[in-house]
Design an enzyme around this catalytic site. Structure first.
Site, PDB file in Angstrom:
ATOM      1  N   ASP A  57       0.842  -0.336   0.225  1.00 41.45           N
ATOM      2  CA  ASP A  57       0.225  -0.087   0.286  1.00 41.45           C
ATOM      3  C   ASP A  57       0.553   1.408  -0.210  1.00 41.45           C
ATOM      4  O   ASP A  57       2.254   1.089   0.245  1.00 41.45           O
ATOM      5  CB  ASP A  57      -1.291   0.182   1.445  1.00 41.45           C
ATOM      6  CG  ASP A  57      -2.495   0.319   1.220  1.00 41.45           C
ATOM      7  OD1 ASP A  57      -2.436   1.832  -0.153  1.00 41.45           O
ATOM      8  OD2 ASP A  57      -3.414   0.365   1.332  1.00 41.45           O
ATOM      9  N   VAL A  92       1.073   0.976  -7.022  1.00 42.57           N
ATOM     10  CA  VAL A  92       0.506   0.159  -8.370  1.00 42.57           C
ATOM     11  C   VAL A  92       1.350   0.461  -9.669  1.00 42.57           C
ATOM     12  O   VAL A  92       1.360   0.328 -10.031  1.00 42.57           O
ATOM     13  CB  VAL A  92      -0.709  -0.393  -7.952  1.00 42.57           C
ATOM     14  CG1 VAL A  92      -0.283  -1.474  -6.842  1.00 42.57           C
ATOM     15  CG2 VAL A  92      -1.480   0.427  -8.316  1.00 42.57           C
ATOM     16  N   ASN A 121      -5.697  -5.509  -6.069  1.00 42.47           N
ATOM     17  CA  ASN A 121      -7.020  -4.848  -5.543  1.00 42.47           C
ATOM     18  C   ASN A 121      -7.064  -3.002  -4.953  1.00 42.47           C
ATOM     19  O   ASN A 121      -7.766  -2.608  -4.676  1.00 42.47           O
ATOM     20  CB  ASN A 121      -7.235  -5.057  -3.673  1.00 42.47           C
ATOM     21  CG  ASN A 121      -8.133  -4.243  -2.776  1.00 42.47           C
ATOM     22  OD1 ASN A 121      -9.169  -4.414  -2.383  1.00 42.47           O
ATOM     23  ND2 ASN A 121      -7.365  -3.648  -1.871  1.00 42.47           N
ATOM     24  N   SER A 161     -15.253  -3.853 -10.416  1.00 44.11           N
ATOM     25  CA  SER A 161     -16.943  -3.483  -9.880  1.00 44.11           C
ATOM     26  C   SER A 161     -18.143  -3.797 -10.631  1.00 44.11           C
ATOM     27  O   SER A 161     -18.626  -3.380 -11.587  1.00 44.11           O
ATOM     28  CB  SER A 161     -17.125  -1.893  -9.357  1.00 44.11           C
ATOM     29  OG  SER A 161     -17.517  -1.497  -8.816  1.00 44.11           O
ATOM     30  N   TYR A 184     -14.043   5.278 -12.975  1.00 41.36           N
ATOM     31  CA  TYR A 184     -13.836   4.357 -12.076  1.00 41.36           C
ATOM     32  C   TYR A 184     -14.762   3.028 -12.609  1.00 41.36           C
ATOM     33  O   TYR A 184     -14.628   2.452 -12.836  1.00 41.36           O
ATOM     34  CB  TYR A 184     -15.215   4.333 -10.725  1.00 41.36           C
ATOM     35  CG  TYR A 184     -14.598   3.350  -9.668  1.00 41.36           C
ATOM     36  CD1 TYR A 184     -13.800   3.111  -9.082  1.00 41.36           C
ATOM     37  CD2 TYR A 184     -16.315   2.823  -9.955  1.00 41.36           C
ATOM     38  CE1 TYR A 184     -13.580   1.620  -8.141  1.00 41.36           C
ATOM     39  CE2 TYR A 184     -16.026   1.268  -8.812  1.00 41.36           C
ATOM     40  CZ  TYR A 184     -15.166   1.284  -7.898  1.00 41.36           C
ATOM     41  OH  TYR A 184     -14.557   0.510  -7.116  1.00 41.36           O
ATOM     42  N   GLY A 185     -15.650   3.149 -13.301  1.00 42.57           N
ATOM     43  CA  GLY A 185     -16.758   2.297 -14.622  1.00 42.57           C
ATOM     44  C   GLY A 185     -15.786   2.041 -15.412  1.00 42.57           C
ATOM     45  O   GLY A 185     -15.602   0.938 -15.242  1.00 42.57           O
ATOM     46  N   LYS A 206     -12.755  -0.005 -14.169  1.00 42.32           N
ATOM     47  CA  LYS A 206     -13.493  -1.108 -13.411  1.00 42.32           C
ATOM     48  C   LYS A 206     -13.836  -2.052 -14.653  1.00 42.32           C
ATOM     49  O   LYS A 206     -13.334  -3.934 -14.576  1.00 42.32           O
ATOM     50  CB  LYS A 206     -14.468  -1.292 -12.530  1.00 42.32           C
ATOM     51  CG  LYS A 206     -13.723  -0.555 -11.414  1.00 42.32           C
ATOM     52  CD  LYS A 206     -13.017  -1.580 -10.664  1.00 42.32           C
ATOM     53  CE  LYS A 206     -12.433  -0.816  -9.113  1.00 42.32           C
ATOM     54  NZ  LYS A 206     -11.117  -1.440  -8.588  1.00 42.32           N
ATOM     55  N   ALA A 262     -18.113  -3.528  -0.564  1.00 37.17           N
ATOM     56  CA  ALA A 262     -18.382  -2.934   1.090  1.00 37.17           C
ATOM     57  C   ALA A 262     -18.362  -2.478   1.605  1.00 37.17           C
ATOM     58  O   ALA A 262     -17.867  -1.007   0.887  1.00 37.17           O
ATOM     59  CB  ALA A 262     -16.706  -3.946   1.137  1.00 37.17           C
TER      60      ALA A 262
END
Length: 292
Positions: free
Chosen positions: A36, A62, A88, A140, A153-154, A157, A185
């Site tokens: 991380d 990353v 992740n 996602s 984001y979409g 993903k 989550a």
């Protein structure tokens, strides 16, 4: 100890889902590289060691190729192999598309998509050489089905689903299996998005058991596993049987007339590769020509 002697890298593991993933893998016997950006990596690695496991803290982004290469080299030097990669790490920059800056779009794509590419590329030859590998992409429902305010984001993903599909095909001969996990989550990323009663149900620990299926010896490949609140589902990218329309000046108009038939899901399939679309289309065209 279903993962005994396996070596796993979990990115974004300093907190939230990544921490939960790292702890679960360690509990089942894996040696874990906890990656991380922040200080959380040391605490999570220490937590694993305190519980009797083995862990290595790796601070770095990353998106930093040199940092990722060093992380992989350190893991190999310490344990001699890398069996599992859980991509992740991620960020949010939510805003409606009209108000979203290109910089925020690019940043989210860089972390989610390119971060997964960089990490996967860094372990790819290692996994090929040992004829074993398990890679998990974090997709996602925002990518699979869309979500207001998450165009960046979409897009990232859903791109990870495409990456999974091809890497799974290319890695098959070397026993590299690649899957996607679509989690829901309550984490720092969703802190302001969920009401408190929902957050209580959406703990990261209710998602992480999904990894046991995706990274074990009997793991599937090209699976999209959805998980949240202790509930698990699978998503599929399907292809309808479609309808032969043919060519000509009025082909578009005939498509309009036959739209319901083209969309009929009765005989839809889950293709083994992108070539399936071409094969289906050519077969339908040749059948139509033979019938004339």
């Amino acid at each position: 100890m279903l993962l005994k002697d396996r070596v796993a890298i979990v990115t974004g593991a300093g907190a939230g889902l990544g921490r939960s993933h790292a702890l679960l893998l360690a509990r089942y016997g894996a040696k874990v590289v906890v990656n991380d950006l922040g200080d959380g990596v040391d605490a999570v690695a220490a937590e694993i060691v305190a519980a009797g496991g083995e862990a290595l803290a790796a601070t770095g982004s990353v998106t930093d190729e040199a940092a990722v290469a060093a992380m992989v080299a350190n893991a190999q030097e310490r344990w001699g192999r890398i069996d599992i990669l859980v991509n992740n790490a991620g960020i949010l920059r939510d805003m409606s598309f009209g108000k979203m800056s290109i910089a925020d779009f690019r940043l989210v794509v860089d972390v989610h998509l390119m971060g997964a590419v960089i990490c996967s590329k860094a372990v790819w030859d290692v996994m090929k050489a040992q004829n074993f590998g398990r890679i998990v992409m974090t997709t996602s429902s925002s990518g699979l089905y869309g979500n207001f305010g998450q165009a960046n984001y979409g897009a990232a993903k859903m791109a990870l689903v495409g990456l999974m599909q091809t890497l799974a095909i290319e890695g098959a001969k070397n026993e590299i299996r690649v899957n996607c996990l679509a989690p829901t989550a309550a984490t720092a990323m969703t802190e302001n998005l969920l009401p408190e009663p929902v957050k209580a149900l959406m703990q990261p620990e209710m998602v992480s058991p999904a990894l046991l299926k995706l990274v074990g010896d009997d793991a599937p490949t090209r699976a999209i596993l959805c998980a949240g609140a202790g509930h698990f589902e699978r998503a599929y990218v399907t292809l309808t049987a479609g309808e032969y329309i043919g060519g000509g000046d009025d082909a578009g108009e005939r498509l309009l007339e036959r739209w319901d038939a083209v969309s009929d899901r009765t005989h839809e399939s889950v293709p083994d590769a992108g070539m399936a679309q071409l094969q289906q289309e050519v077969a339908a065209a040749m059948t139509a020509l033979d019938d004339r």
